[in-house]
Write a protein that holds these residues in place. Sequence first.
Motif, short mmCIF file in Angstrom:
data_model
loop_
_atom_site.label_atom_id
_atom_site.label_comp_id
_atom_site.label_asym_id
_atom_site.label_seq_id
_atom_site.Cartn_x
_atom_site.Cartn_y
_atom_site.Cartn_z
N GLY A 25 -20.03 0.72 -47.66
CA GLY A 25 -20.26 0.21 -49.01
C GLY A 25 -21.34 -0.83 -49.11
N THR A 26 -22.18 -0.93 -48.09
CA THR A 26 -23.30 -1.89 -48.10
C THR A 26 -24.60 -1.15 -47.82
N PRO A 27 -24.97 -0.19 -48.67
CA PRO A 27 -26.15 0.64 -48.39
C PRO A 27 -27.40 -0.19 -48.10
N GLY A 28 -28.07 0.19 -47.03
CA GLY A 28 -29.33 -0.44 -46.69
C GLY A 28 -29.24 -1.75 -45.94
N MET A 29 -28.02 -2.23 -45.64
CA MET A 29 -27.89 -3.53 -44.97
C MET A 29 -26.91 -3.45 -43.80
N MET A 30 -27.39 -3.90 -42.64
CA MET A 30 -26.55 -4.03 -41.45
C MET A 30 -26.84 -5.38 -40.80
N HIS A 31 -25.86 -5.87 -40.06
CA HIS A 31 -25.97 -7.16 -39.39
C HIS A 31 -25.83 -6.94 -37.88
N LEU A 32 -26.67 -7.61 -37.12
CA LEU A 32 -26.65 -7.53 -35.67
C LEU A 32 -26.45 -8.93 -35.12
N ASP A 33 -25.58 -9.08 -34.15
CA ASP A 33 -25.51 -10.34 -33.44
C ASP A 33 -25.27 -10.07 -31.97
N LEU A 34 -25.63 -11.06 -31.15
CA LEU A 34 -25.52 -10.92 -29.71
C LEU A 34 -24.23 -11.56 -29.22
N MET A 35 -23.60 -10.85 -28.30
CA MET A 35 -22.37 -11.33 -27.67
C MET A 35 -22.60 -11.35 -26.16
N GLU A 36 -21.74 -12.04 -25.46
CA GLU A 36 -21.80 -12.07 -24.00
C GLU A 36 -21.64 -10.66 -23.46
N GLY A 37 -22.58 -10.20 -22.63
CA GLY A 37 -22.52 -8.86 -22.06
C GLY A 37 -21.71 -8.84 -20.77
N SER A 38 -21.44 -7.65 -20.26
CA SER A 38 -20.70 -7.56 -19.00
C SER A 38 -21.63 -7.26 -17.83
N CYS A 39 -22.53 -6.30 -17.98
CA CYS A 39 -23.42 -5.95 -16.86
C CYS A 39 -24.77 -6.65 -16.97
N GLU A 40 -25.13 -7.15 -18.12
CA GLU A 40 -26.32 -7.98 -18.33
C GLU A 40 -25.91 -9.13 -19.25
N ARG A 41 -26.81 -10.03 -19.54
CA ARG A 41 -26.50 -11.26 -20.29
C ARG A 41 -26.00 -11.02 -21.71
N TRP A 42 -26.65 -10.13 -22.46
CA TRP A 42 -26.36 -9.95 -23.88
C TRP A 42 -25.96 -8.52 -24.21
N SER A 43 -25.06 -8.39 -25.14
CA SER A 43 -24.65 -7.11 -25.69
C SER A 43 -24.81 -7.20 -27.20
N ARG A 45 -23.83 -6.38 -31.06
CA ARG A 45 -22.73 -5.97 -31.95
C ARG A 45 -23.33 -5.71 -33.32
N LEU A 46 -23.02 -4.56 -33.89
CA LEU A 46 -23.52 -4.16 -35.21
C LEU A 46 -22.37 -4.10 -36.19
N ARG A 47 -22.59 -4.68 -37.37
CA ARG A 47 -21.59 -4.66 -38.44
C ARG A 47 -22.29 -4.40 -39.77
N PRO A 48 -21.60 -3.79 -40.71
CA PRO A 48 -22.21 -3.52 -42.02
C PRO A 48 -22.39 -4.79 -42.83
N GLY A 49 -23.42 -4.78 -43.69
CA GLY A 49 -23.66 -5.87 -44.63
C GLY A 49 -24.67 -6.88 -44.13
N HIS A 50 -24.93 -7.86 -44.99
CA HIS A 50 -25.81 -8.99 -44.66
C HIS A 50 -24.90 -10.19 -44.53
N LEU A 51 -24.40 -10.44 -43.34
CA LEU A 51 -23.43 -11.50 -43.12
C LEU A 51 -24.08 -12.87 -43.07
N ALA A 52 -25.27 -12.94 -42.52
CA ALA A 52 -26.02 -14.19 -42.44
C ALA A 52 -27.31 -13.92 -41.69
N GLY A 53 -28.20 -14.84 -41.74
CA GLY A 53 -29.39 -14.75 -40.91
C GLY A 53 -30.61 -14.18 -41.61
N LEU A 54 -31.56 -13.81 -40.76
CA LEU A 54 -32.87 -13.35 -41.21
C LEU A 54 -33.03 -11.86 -40.96
N PRO A 55 -33.90 -11.20 -41.73
CA PRO A 55 -34.19 -9.80 -41.42
C PRO A 55 -35.00 -9.72 -40.13
#
Length: 118
Positions: A25-43, A45-55
Amino acid sequence: MPKGQSLRVSAAAAAELGRQAAVAGTPGMMHLDLMEGSCERWSIRLRPGHLAGLPVARADGITLYAPAEQSALLAGLSLDYRGDLSGGGFLVRQGEGVRCCACGSAFSRIGSGRQATQ
C-alpha cells in the motif's frame, strides 16, 4: 541524492521493490536500512514505505530511502534481485571498496573490518 554517491538498483530489483511497495500500500516507496550482518559487517533490510531518511536510489518508478547516517555506507553498492520457482531474494553486488559474502546478502567496506561503526 548526490551524483555518484547513491546505491545502484538493477531493473530486476526495481521491479520487485515496486511489487512489494504496491502490495504493502505504499506504491513507489521502499525503505532500506543496514543491520549487523553474520558473514560480513552489514546486511540490508528492506521495508515498504518512507520510514525516514534520504532518497538513496531511484529506478523504474521506485524511490528507495535510507537513514542519512547510513548513506555513505551504501555508496557504490548495487542491489539486484534473483528469483526462481523456489523463491527469490535481493543480492548485494560488489563494487569498488566493497566485499560481499558468498550468499550475496551481506557486505563489508574493504578496510573497515568487523569493528567499523555506522
